[in-house]
Scaffold this active site. Structure first.
Site, PDB file in Angstrom:
ATOM      1  CG  PHE A 152      44.592  -8.561  -3.916  1.00 31.87           C
ATOM      2  CD1 PHE A 152      43.218  -8.656  -4.085  1.00 31.87           C
ATOM      3  CD2 PHE A 152      45.143  -8.948  -2.707  1.00 31.87           C
ATOM      4  CE1 PHE A 152      42.402  -9.131  -3.059  1.00 31.87           C
ATOM      5  CE2 PHE A 152      44.341  -9.417  -1.676  1.00 31.87           C
ATOM      6  CZ  PHE A 152      42.964  -9.518  -1.852  1.00 31.87           C
ATOM      7  CE1 TYR A 153      50.074  -1.459  -1.060  1.00 33.08           C
ATOM      8  CE2 TYR A 153      50.233  -0.401  -3.204  1.00 33.08           C
ATOM      9  CZ  TYR A 153      50.387  -0.362  -1.837  1.00 33.08           C
ATOM     10  OH  TYR A 153      50.848   0.791  -1.237  1.00 33.08           O
TER      11      TYR A 153
END
Length: 334
Positions: A152-153
């Site tokens: 997700f980063y």
């Protein structure tokens, strides 16, 4: 006298960049939220060093606070904005994804809006090599399709690239996104492998080695990275490509640039460099691959060098030794 507004100035890379610019005579306004993702004392120690320079001003506030961000940027009147502040970490993005939306999406938009309002000559924004995700063709080149992010980063950073491109197109803000490759060195973050490995090895504790050590990283010494950012700051995107491989947009003053060493290192060799620098042998706890991680990274550095010339490439043994020397001094001082 040139003026720079740097977000994340108490962070690892932001601190080194701010110190470099101050030493060159720039006026620097640092902006940092001092979040507790890791030891705030380390962040304050970095800022204290910067505050010794008469041309440094600091604002402590969150990126999401648009009013505070706008006031700070207006007071700075920057020629250049370098946006380095972010919620970092691949693994933490699995545990607390909302913090990445707040900082990396909302915060990045606020910085883009400030850059538009201030009419800066160049907006530089940090992305990451993690955006290459599931790509297997190496070295990674800026012109490759990168749509298969595995954390997700990385997804928030790829979103930043798309947001910034549209902003550059709509508002004409010259924008460079740089993709970092595993930055390491003195004053590094405690959540990163070099810090954790060094602390464990010196403490006689085992280290967790993921994917059973079958990992490669394009480790980039922080001083080499800062040199690249510093040179890029004065090379805003125009309308003419500098090479056939240029990522320059055909519809906006925007490009994406890798900044990496261009030479991947096996994880075992990285650990060996730490062992040599510490004079200790590591006890390895072999582990499976972590969710969201990738087995290898490798930067094609051709574009950045076409733009700003050949960058320094610190050998892994030298860079690790610098970190271990700093770490020993930091822990003694603490």
């Amino acid at each position: 006298m040139k003026r720079a507004f740097i977000t994340g100035s108490a962070g690892f890379i932001g601190f080194h960049l701010a110190r470099r610019l101050l030493e060159e005579g720039w006026v620097v306004h640092g902006y940092d939220g001092m979040t507790d993702y890791y030891d705030v004392a380390l962040k304050r120690a970095r800022h204290d060093i910067l505050k010794a320079h008469e041309n440094f001003v600091a604002t402590e506030a969150m990126l999401e606070d648009m009013a505070a961000l706008g006031r700070a940027a207006e007071a700075c009147r920057p020629d250049v904005i370098v946006h380095l502040a972010a919620q970092a970490g691949v693994r933490y993005s699995i545990e607390n994804p909302r913090s990445y939306v707040d900082s990396n999406i909302v915060g990045a938009f606020n910085v883009m809006e400030v850059a538009r309002a201030e009419g800066v000559a160049h907006l530089l924004m940090a992305s990451t090599s993690s955006v290459y995700g599931a790509n297997t063709e190496m070295p990674y080149a800026e012109t490759q399709k990168a749509d298969l992010q595995m954390s997700f980063y990385a997804a928030t950073k790829k979103a930043n690239e798309a947001m910034a491109h549209s902003w550059a197109h709509i508002h004409g803000v010259p924008t460079t996104m740089f993709r970092f490759f595993t930055v390491y060195g003195p004053w590094g973050r405690p959540d990163m492998a070099l810090f954790k490995f060094t602390r464990a090895i010196l403490g006689g504790e085992p280290i967790d080695v993921y994917n059973h050590g079958n990992m490669q990283r394009d480790f980039t010494y922080v001083g080499d990275l800062v040199e690249g950012i510093r040179r890029l700051a004065t090379v805003p995107p125009g309308t003419t490509p500098v090479a056939a491989s240029d990522s320059l947009s055909p519809v906006a003053p925007f490009r994406v640039v890798n900044i990496g060493n261009g030479a991947p290192v096996m994880l075992g060799d990285f650990i060996a460099a730490i062992e040599k620098a510490t004079g200790r042998t590591a006890e390895r706890n072999l582990m499976p691959m972590q969710p969201g991680d990738v087995p290898a990274t490798w930067a094609d550095a051709g574009l950045v060098e076409a733009l700003v010339g050949t960058l320094p490439r610190t050998a892994i043994e030298d860079g690790v030794r610098d970190f271990v020397d700093w770490y020993r001094g930091w822990t003694r001082a603490g």
